[in-house]
Design an enzyme around this catalytic site. Structure first.
Site, PDB file in Angstrom:
ATOM      1  N   HIS A   1       0.805  -1.223   0.000  1.00 37.27           N
ATOM      2  CA  HIS A   1       0.000   0.000   0.000  1.00 37.27           C
ATOM      3  C   HIS A   1       0.835   1.270   0.000  1.00 37.27           C
ATOM      4  O   HIS A   1       0.328   2.347   0.270  1.00 37.27           O
ATOM      5  CB  HIS A   1      -0.984   0.008   1.182  1.00 37.27           C
ATOM      6  CG  HIS A   1      -1.781  -1.238   1.264  1.00 37.27           C
ATOM      7  ND1 HIS A   1      -2.723  -1.585   0.336  1.00 37.27           N
ATOM      8  CD2 HIS A   1      -1.733  -2.267   2.148  1.00 37.27           C
ATOM      9  CE1 HIS A   1      -3.244  -2.753   0.643  1.00 37.27           C
ATOM     10  NE2 HIS A   1      -2.653  -3.197   1.734  1.00 37.27           N
TER      11      HIS A   1
ATOM     12  N   GLU B   1      -8.164  11.313  -3.359  1.00 28.98           N
ATOM     13  CA  GLU B   1      -7.797   9.991  -3.860  1.00 28.98           C
ATOM     14  C   GLU B   1      -9.035   9.129  -4.079  1.00 28.98           C
ATOM     15  O   GLU B   1      -9.972   9.150  -3.277  1.00 28.98           O
ATOM     16  CB  GLU B   1      -6.834   9.313  -2.890  1.00 28.98           C
ATOM     17  CG  GLU B   1      -5.568  10.126  -2.648  1.00 28.98           C
ATOM     18  CD  GLU B   1      -4.468   9.320  -2.012  1.00 28.98           C
ATOM     19  OE1 GLU B   1      -4.652   8.107  -1.797  1.00 28.98           O
ATOM     20  OE2 GLU B   1      -3.408   9.902  -1.737  1.00 28.98           O
TER      21      GLU B   1
ATOM     22  N   GLU C   1      -9.834   9.140   0.335  1.00 26.43           N
ATOM     23  CA  GLU C   1      -9.463  10.138   1.328  1.00 26.43           C
ATOM     24  C   GLU C   1      -8.966  11.385   0.627  1.00 26.43           C
ATOM     25  O   GLU C   1      -8.716  11.392  -0.585  1.00 26.43           O
ATOM     26  CB  GLU C   1      -8.354   9.603   2.239  1.00 26.43           C
ATOM     27  CG  GLU C   1      -7.056   9.280   1.501  1.00 26.43           C
ATOM     28  CD  GLU C   1      -5.984   8.674   2.394  1.00 26.43           C
ATOM     29  OE1 GLU C   1      -6.216   8.641   3.616  1.00 26.43           O
ATOM     30  OE2 GLU C   1      -4.945   8.250   1.866  1.00 26.43           O
TER      31      GLU C   1
ATOM     32  N   ASN D   1      -5.811  13.957   1.069  1.00 32.99           N
ATOM     33  CA  ASN D   1      -4.536  14.244   1.717  1.00 32.99           C
ATOM     34  C   ASN D   1      -4.381  15.754   1.752  1.00 32.99           C
ATOM     35  O   ASN D   1      -4.112  16.383   0.722  1.00 32.99           O
ATOM     36  CB  ASN D   1      -3.373  13.594   0.967  1.00 32.99           C
ATOM     37  CG  ASN D   1      -3.286  12.111   1.247  1.00 32.99           C
ATOM     38  OD1 ASN D   1      -3.130  11.693   2.386  1.00 32.99           O
ATOM     39  ND2 ASN D   1      -3.411  11.304   0.205  1.00 32.99           N
TER      40      ASN D   1
ATOM     41  N   GLU E   1       4.444  12.516  -4.628  1.00 29.11           N
ATOM     42  CA  GLU E   1       4.411  12.415  -6.083  1.00 29.11           C
ATOM     43  C   GLU E   1       3.932  13.680  -6.784  1.00 29.11           C
ATOM     44  O   GLU E   1       3.589  13.642  -7.971  1.00 29.11           O
ATOM     45  CB  GLU E   1       3.549  11.219  -6.499  1.00 29.11           C
ATOM     46  CG  GLU E   1       2.095  11.287  -6.052  1.00 29.11           C
ATOM     47  CD  GLU E   1       1.857  10.738  -4.659  1.00 29.11           C
ATOM     48  OE1 GLU E   1       0.687  10.470  -4.328  1.00 29.11           O
ATOM     49  OE2 GLU E   1       2.838  10.579  -3.890  1.00 29.11           O
TER      50      GLU E   1
ATOM     51  N   ARG F   1      10.441   6.112  -6.827  1.00 24.74           N
ATOM     52  CA  ARG F   1      11.012   6.376  -5.512  1.00 24.74           C
ATOM     53  C   ARG F   1      12.163   5.407  -5.272  1.00 24.74           C
ATOM     54  O   ARG F   1      11.945   4.220  -5.049  1.00 24.74           O
ATOM     55  CB  ARG F   1       9.958   6.216  -4.422  1.00 24.74           C
ATOM     56  CG  ARG F   1       8.702   7.037  -4.668  1.00 24.74           C
ATOM     57  CD  ARG F   1       7.733   6.886  -3.532  1.00 24.74           C
ATOM     58  NE  ARG F   1       6.444   7.523  -3.836  1.00 24.74           N
ATOM     59  CZ  ARG F   1       5.537   7.840  -2.931  1.00 24.74           C
ATOM     60  NH1 ARG F   1       5.760   7.578  -1.649  1.00 24.74           N
ATOM     61  NH2 ARG F   1       4.409   8.410  -3.284  1.00 24.74           N
TER      62      ARG F   1
ATOM     63  N   ASP G   1      51.015 -28.960 -11.819  1.00 23.77           N
ATOM     64  CA  ASP G   1      51.768 -29.791 -10.886  1.00 23.77           C
ATOM     65  C   ASP G   1      53.079 -29.146 -10.452  1.00 23.77           C
ATOM     66  O   ASP G   1      53.544 -29.350  -9.330  1.00 23.77           O
ATOM     67  CB  ASP G   1      52.040 -31.164 -11.517  1.00 23.77           C
ATOM     68  CG  ASP G   1      52.266 -32.245 -10.458  1.00 23.77           C
ATOM     69  OD1 ASP G   1      52.072 -31.939  -9.258  1.00 23.77           O
ATOM     70  OD2 ASP G   1      52.615 -33.379 -10.827  1.00 23.77           O
TER      71      ASP G   1
ATOM     72  N   ASP H   1      43.409 -43.736  -9.846  1.00 22.83           N
ATOM     73  CA  ASP H   1      42.839 -44.041  -8.532  1.00 22.83           C
ATOM     74  C   ASP H   1      43.996 -44.199  -7.569  1.00 22.83           C
ATOM     75  O   ASP H   1      45.036 -44.775  -7.915  1.00 22.83           O
ATOM     76  CB  ASP H   1      42.008 -45.316  -8.566  1.00 22.83           C
ATOM     77  CG  ASP H   1      41.431 -45.642  -7.188  1.00 22.83           C
ATOM     78  OD1 ASP H   1      40.492 -44.945  -6.761  1.00 22.83           O
ATOM     79  OD2 ASP H   1      41.960 -46.566  -6.529  1.00 22.83           O
TER      80      ASP H   1
ATOM     81  N   LYS I   1      51.825 -42.911 -14.013  1.00 21.40           N
ATOM     82  CA  LYS I   1      51.828 -41.768 -13.092  1.00 21.40           C
ATOM     83  C   LYS I   1      52.809 -42.057 -11.960  1.00 21.40           C
ATOM     84  O   LYS I   1      52.479 -42.713 -10.974  1.00 21.40           O
ATOM     85  CB  LYS I   1      50.423 -41.511 -12.555  1.00 21.40           C
ATOM     86  CG  LYS I   1      50.314 -40.341 -11.603  1.00 21.40           C
ATOM     87  CD  LYS I   1      48.854 -40.097 -11.231  1.00 21.40           C
ATOM     88  CE  LYS I   1      48.716 -39.127 -10.078  1.00 21.40           C
ATOM     89  NZ  LYS I   1      49.365 -37.836 -10.295  1.00 21.40           N
TER      90      LYS I   1
ATOM     91  N   HIS J   1      54.451 -39.613 -16.577  1.00 24.23           N
ATOM     92  CA  HIS J   1      54.482 -38.475 -15.638  1.00 24.23           C
ATOM     93  C   HIS J   1      55.412 -38.841 -14.494  1.00 24.23           C
ATOM     94  O   HIS J   1      55.352 -39.939 -13.948  1.00 24.23           O
ATOM     95  CB  HIS J   1      53.080 -38.209 -15.095  1.00 24.23           C
ATOM     96  CG  HIS J   1      53.053 -37.290 -13.907  1.00 24.23           C
ATOM     97  ND1 HIS J   1      53.039 -35.923 -14.035  1.00 24.23           N
ATOM     98  CD2 HIS J   1      53.053 -37.545 -12.569  1.00 24.23           C
ATOM     99  CE1 HIS J   1      53.016 -35.375 -12.828  1.00 24.23           C
ATOM    100  NE2 HIS J   1      53.033 -36.340 -11.914  1.00 24.23           N
TER     101      HIS J   1
ATOM    102  N   HIS K   1      58.279 -37.027 -11.171  1.00 20.05           N
ATOM    103  CA  HIS K   1      58.793 -35.889 -10.397  1.00 20.05           C
ATOM    104  C   HIS K   1      60.309 -36.033 -10.308  1.00 20.05           C
ATOM    105  O   HIS K   1      60.848 -37.146 -10.387  1.00 20.05           O
ATOM    106  CB  HIS K   1      58.164 -35.852  -9.009  1.00 20.05           C
ATOM    107  CG  HIS K   1      56.727 -35.454  -9.008  1.00 20.05           C
ATOM    108  ND1 HIS K   1      56.287 -34.193  -8.676  1.00 20.05           N
ATOM    109  CD2 HIS K   1      55.617 -36.162  -9.345  1.00 20.05           C
ATOM    110  CE1 HIS K   1      54.976 -34.136  -8.781  1.00 20.05           C
ATOM    111  NE2 HIS K   1      54.536 -35.329  -9.191  1.00 20.05           N
TER     112      HIS K   1
ATOM    113  N   THR L   1      47.201 -38.845  -3.949  1.00 18.12           N
ATOM    114  CA  THR L   1      45.996 -38.283  -3.323  1.00 18.12           C
ATOM    115  C   THR L   1      44.759 -39.115  -3.669  1.00 18.12           C
ATOM    116  O   THR L   1      44.531 -39.405  -4.842  1.00 18.12           O
ATOM    117  CB  THR L   1      45.777 -36.840  -3.808  1.00 18.12           C
ATOM    118  OG1 THR L   1      46.972 -36.095  -3.596  1.00 18.12           O
ATOM    119  CG2 THR L   1      44.644 -36.173  -3.059  1.00 18.12           C
TER     120      THR L   1
END
Length: 1213
Positions: free
Chosen positions: A302, A342, A355, A357, A363, A408, A603, A709, A772, A802, A804, A939
């Protein structure tokens, strides 16, 4: 000083608006307005002459004109500024009043004078103190008071008090204010004037019992309205009988807070009407005109949100009847000054009086725009005694030109039920231009939006020839707005403006309720402000990602080699796109030289820099890689630990990293690590999550899935292979290597073991076979033995190795692999190679140059590539492996620690206080491996071995102790889960009786762990995340990240929501922040670069424990307040609710507690009323988010809170 009486003689239809500002004098003055009025003379009369003129005016029923010299606006904010501007234009001095809470507000600076009001009073009551306002007015020679709207604007006692004090009230007479402010009296007046009304109570209702009685008699729905105020305050629609009492109490309480009186008026509620209001002006001579109508149908709770003048699609006949009725009512009550009548208009064209105002309305601006009439100036002129004809305001002179829209802009969050937001406006940039008007006073950088007053920030008004053009203008202006620090309703307004029904003018009061799509928002990114907050947080509280060593990032800018213009050369990626995975594998096998996979992007930095290299530095060098290394087999750049570390520590999205690199390296295949059924996590996932992950990875740019895995457990491997293959990726099944096949004394992992595994993987359909060697255990001899055997077994399958370089023999081993038939080996660019990383790219390129295995890579290009990373590595000094590891170490053949784990294990040892005992940790690692049955270590199995090793060293436990005390020891969780079978079945089985003694009665998993898991619900998870993180866009990839790492992803999203795209910051700035006076740039997207300069940091803390940090951004001064965690430790600061805990109930908005409805120990049900809060005159009931028992209440009545402050805690009963 002068005293003047001015006799004006000129026709009644003339206009004085352009002349009266010339008549201002500093002393008392009056103008007698008689028959023929043109400006004749200005002279200083005697007191006798003045009296004679007044008597003449009274005797002849003339209206006395008395200029106003000083006007006080008994209000605040934008309406006060509106009045001050009108005063300035008329040559009238203006006076502001302000509460203690408004002392820093901009509006008071717009007035000629300003005075504190209501010292010691609550914020709203300060503006409701009639004696205070009258005192200030009299003390400062004010002769006119403008009430604005809200506060005292519809209080007849205020209007009377002004008149009694000899001050003109710029509004209707007290009697009319009283009559129109009383909904019952206004209704009776409308009936007497022949204006149709809605059925309702004959008088004000003061109790909930009366409300219930009326509702039972007249039925539902009904509407409660404040009997002594308007503006939507205290208004509620009730459709259920059980809600009548509660809604009445809430509405009455809201009305009392806003207007000082909680009496309510109840009416039958008309469904789906339009809300049309007619603007009126009346003078002291009884003239009344209308300035046409406004459509205010777009409302929320409202309260008007968007207003339009004139009302679109209004039948001219209805308009005529409605405006005539409004004028008729105004004439009936003797209305003077500005007001609004209004009406509700139903779909049949029937209208009903709501009403009047008796004041100016928020506005009024749209009416001013379409009629060209300044309503505030007109109000002042009428109060001075001028008539409407004298102002040129006859009905035939008032025309409508075009359409005007007012929006507004409020500090409310539409995504959270329009909860008011408060705080400091960090950024304020408005939208302006042709056809745009801004009325505001609260909007400026640094402004504090308090919870005490209306949430209106600014009114944006457009004016154009037609409604679509007006929509377009205001839409454009709102899109130019930038408001940071508080939420606004702009996203919602934009949705309204772009709604086709609104643009067509097809609206009613149910418009918002019937268009739920209006609440579907694209979150604003607010990137610049979030980045400022992050940088300031680093400066105040230190690094936001833990630094592993005492070294600081170097002040360097890594040199990026030049890249030629145009597209990069074609590479194996083009073959993959053209011929698919099978064709790609065939091309790899047919290649004459040795192919290389570059691990620098994954890596290598996982092994040397704790996986901390950021996307920012990866993308800088990516174009160079694309142009100069197009013949790479692949670039390993994703998956494995980089996935969770990017979110957990680097606060960046792994999916965006992948997509960014793909855009810059379109010609090089990408490779990732996929942990079989564990995807990129450390646990088991439902099968559908693994398949969906691979699907998203391919869409984001991934090509080759190196599937492994951690136990070489075939069922887990097969799930990963199938998921990668069905997603369209290249399947590269990996055998994790352990032991030493060249050592006859090691009998568990033999050459035949690996040949058998390879046979199964090839049979399962792998495109490429990978070895790996995660610890770098392959020696030259074992390399030659293994690869030759696999090549003999599988002559047509590409083989990729692969390794290291932990021991230092990596280059030699890879040369042997190549000579034995390997197609691809892994390398890292020279400055990122060696030790626990991969063998040197430059070394292999140089060794094979000119041979049959020539890599085709230019050593000069490797050198340039290496120079970049040599400098970039200095930025990551806090994570540098060489702090603890100075060289390679051949003891890896004893402990078998994977390269990617070696440095991480070292850092963990240091963080646990075991840094000086790392040699013991390494020995314990070898012992732990034997205790667990000599497992394949990668891992997550390697983490299990590492956890057990550190557990042993920290607690000074030996292998013998474990054998003897297995039942009583509190093993790490990962060890227990390993024995339960959470990561699969190890080759050779679990060690017994140790497993049984550790697990005792704990459950065991036989077979593939993820096989029995329920499918992951992606849709439900996305719904939950969207709800939880409403201010940011949640993508499907975010949901996938959550599926892999729920807690990590949640924390990442929370971080991103607060700090934005920190991945765009230069690395040193990200890690440790800028130096004072340092300037740097941040490109947040193509074509958008922000320029920052760090200026200073406040030495003192605020009362809330915050420290202000100052910056210059794009040449503008900016500052942010950051909670100093260390400095505020001794300060009492209200705790915040824990967002991750449903039972931790926080304040939904800043405001005051007005009713605590529960106490500690109370049992509550989900949805029960807990606490009532009030902010910006809006009351909100905080409901229980779950059922349970209230364990603690942290607030009491009257307490003022910030949004998110902890209210109470609930635990399940």
């Amino acid at each position: 000083m002068c005293n003047a009486v001015l006799l004006l003689t000129f026709p009644f239809n003339g206009c004085l608006m352009g002349h009266l500002s010339l008549l201002r004098c500093a002393g008392p003055a009056s103008l007698s307005v008689t028959g023929f009025r043109s400006l004749k003379s200005i002279h200083r009369p005697s007191s006798f002459a003045l009296t004679q003129r007044r008597n003449y005016a009274a005797k002849n029923n003339r209206i006395e004109y008395k200029p106003i010299r000083k006007i006080l606006a008994a209000n605040r904010g934008e309406i006060a500024v509106r009045v001050f501007r009108a005063c300035t234009e008329l040559g009238i001095r203006s006076v502001a009043v302000y509460s203690e809470q408004d002392k820093m507000h901009l509006y008071r600076q717009k007035a000629d004078e300003s005075y504190l009001i209501g010292k010691g009073l609550p914020p709203v009551e300060a503006y409701l103190s009639i004696p205070e306002i009258i005192r200030i007015a009299k003390d400062n020679n004010v002769d006119g008071i403008h009430p604005g709207y809200g506060f005292l604007s519809e209080r007849s006692d205020f209007a009377q008090a002004c008149i009694d004090a000899g001050i003109r009230f710029i509004g209707p007479s007290p009697d009319v204010v009283r009559q129109m402010g009383d909904k019952v009296a206004a209704r009776e007046a409308a009936i007497a004037a022949g204006v149709p009304v809605v059925p309702g109570t004959p008088g004000p209702v003061n109790t909930a019992e009366e409300a219930v009685e009326f509702t039972r008699k007249h039925g539902l729905p009904v509407i409660f309205k404040a009997a002594y105020g308007g503006g939507g305050r205290g208004m509620r629609v009730v459709r259920k009988m059980e809600e009548v009492e509660e809604m009445f109490k809430l509405a009455s309480s809201e009305a009392k807070s806003a207007f000082g009186n909680g009496a309510m008026f109840i009416e039958k509620f008309i469904e789906k009407p339009r809300h049309i209001e007619v603007q009126l002006l009346g003078d002291q001579a009884g003239n009344v005109v209308h300035l046409y109508e406004r459509d205010c149908s777009v409302q929320r709770r409202h309260q008007k949100v968007v207003e339009i003048a004139p009302a679109p699609n209004l039948d001219p006949a209805v308009r005529k009847r409605m405006t005539d009725a409004a004028v008729k009512l105004a004439q009936h009550v003797g209305y003077q000054n500005a007001g609004t009548c209004e009406f509700l208009l139903d779909s049949q064209g029937n209208f009903y009086f709501i009403e009047v105002n008796a004041r100016l309305q928020v506005e009024h601006t749209v009416t001013e725009e379409v009629t060209g009439i300044d309503l505030v100036q007109s109000q002042i002129r009428i109060a001075e005694g001028l008539t409407l004809p004298e102002l040129g305001l006859t009905q035939d002179n008032i025309k409508v030109d075009g359409y005007s829209i007012q929006c507004r802009v409020t500090t409310e969050d539409p995504a959270k039920g329009f909860q008011p937001d408060t705080g400091r406006i960090e950024v304020f940039r408005s939208g302006e231009g042709m056809g745009i008007r801004l009325d505001g006073a609260s909007g400026f950088t640094g402004a504090i939006i308090s919870p005490y007053y209306d949430s209106l920030l600014c009114k944006v008004i457009s004016h154009a020839k037609d409604l679509p053009s007006s929509c377009s203008k205001i839409n454009r202006a709102l899109r130019e707005f930038r408001v940071r620090g508080v939420k606004t309703n702009i996203p919602f307004i934009l949705n309204v403006l772009e709604n086709q029904k609104f643009m067509n003018g097809t609206i009613d009061t149910n418009f918002i309720d019937e268009h739920p799509e209006l609440f579907q928002f694209t979150p604003t990114q607010n990137r610049a402000q979030k980045l400022l907050n992050y940088i300031a947080t680093v400066l105040v509280n230190g690094p936001q990602t833990p630094l592993a060593t005492g070294l600081m990032p170097a002040t360097v800018t890594p040199p990026v080699p030049c890249v030629p213009e145009g597209s990069p050369p074609s590479g194996f990626k083009d073959i993959l796109q053209r011929e698919g995975p099978e064709g790609f594998a065939k091309a790899v096998r047919n290649n004459k030289g040795l192919l290389l996979m570059d691990t620098t992007f994954r890596d290598a930095h996982q092994s040397l820099l704790a996986t901390r290299v950021r996307t920012y530095d990866l993308v800088q060098i990516s174009p160079f890689v694309a142009h100069n290394f197009s013949n790479l087999y692949s670039m390993e750049n994703w998956g494995g630990a980089t996935f969770d570390v990017s979110m957990r520590f680097l606060h960046e999205c792994p999916w965006e990293r992948l997509e960014s690199m793909r855009r810059l390296m379109p010609n090089v295949p990408f490779q990732m690590l996929l942990r079989g059924a564990n995807a990129v996590g450390y646990t088991n996932y439902p099968d559908n999550a693994v398949y969906k992950f691979c699907e998203y990875a391919v869409k984001s740019g991934m090509d080759i899935f190196r599937v492994f895995d951690s136990l070489n457990y075939m069922p887990n491997l097969l799930i990963g292979m199938d998921a990668a293959g069905k997603a369209g990726g290249v399947v590269e099944a990996a055998i994790s290597y352990s032991g030493d096949i060249s050592d006859p004394s090691k009998t568990k992992y033999t050459l035949q073991y690996y040949r058998d595994l390879a046979q199964q993987l090839v049979k399962a359909g792998t495109h490429v076979l990978c070895i790996k060697d995660m610890a770098g255990l392959l020696k030259p001899l074992s390399s030659q033995m293994l690869i030759k055997a696999l090549r003999d077994d599988h002559p047509d399958i590409p083989i990729h190795v692969h390794t290291h370089d932990t021991s230092g023999v990596g280059v030699a081993s890879m040369l042997e692999c190549a000579r034995a038939g390997a197609d691809v080996v892994d390398v890292a660019v020279d400055s990122m190679s060696g030790m626990t990383s991969q063998p040197s790219m430059g070394a292999l390129v140089a060794c094979l140059k000119g041979t049959s295995l020539d890599t085709g890579v230019k050593l000069e290009d490797v050198t340039k590539y290496s120079a970049y990373w040599e400098q970039a590595r200095l930025l990551y000094a806090p994570f540098e492996a060489t702090v603890t590891m100075k060289s390679g170490n051949a003891d890896v053949y004893i402990n078998e620690i994977p390269g990617g784990q070696y440095t991480n294990l070292q850092f963990q040892a240091f963080s646990l206080g075991l840094g000086s005992q790392f040699e013991e940790v390494k020995k314990a690692y070898a012992e732990a491996n034997k205790i667990l049955g000599d497992v394949i270590k990668v891992t997550p199995s390697s983490k299990i071995v590492g956890d057990l090793a550190q557990f042993m060293v920290q607690n000074q436990i030996t292998a013998e102790d474990i054998e003897e005390r297995a039942e009583e020891l509190s093993f790490p969780k990962s060890v227990i889960e390993f024995f339960q079978g959470h990561i699969g079945q190890p080759y050779g089985g679990f060690p017994e009786p140790l497993r049984t003694r550790v697990l005792k009665d704990l459950p065991r998993i036989d077979g593939r762990p993820g096989e029995t898991l329920e499918p992951f619900n992606f849709e439900k998870t996305k719904e939950d995340l969207v709800k939880k993180f409403s201010s940011i866009e949640i993508l499907d990839t975010d949901v996938m990240s959550y599926a892999m790492y729920p807690q990590v992803a949640t924390e990442f999203l929370q971080f991103f929501e607060e700090f934005g795209p920190v991945d765009k910051l230069p690395t040193r700035i990200f890690l440790t922040g800028p130096k004072v006076g340092e300037e740097f740039e941040v490109t947040i997207e193509k074509g958008k670069t922000l320029h920052f300069k760090a200026l200073a940091m406040a030495a003192d803390l605020t009362k809330n424990g915050e420290r202000e940090v100052f910056f210059e951004m794009n040449g503008q001064l900016r500052s942010v307040f950051i909670q100093d965690k260390e400095g505020s430790k001794d300060m009492h600061i209200h705790p915040k609710a824990d967002k991750s805990d449903k039972g931790s109930v926080g304040a939904p908005m800043p405001g005051s507690v007005i009713d605590v409805r529960v106490k500690e120990g109370d049992k509550v049900k989900k949805g029960s009323s807990l606490i009532v809060m009030s902010a910006m005159k809006m009351e909100t009931i905080v409901q229980a988010p779950k059922s349970g028992v209230v364990t603690k209440v942290y607030v009491n009545n009257g307490m003022k809170l910030e949004g998110g402050d902890l209210l109470l805690t609930i635990v399940e009963d």
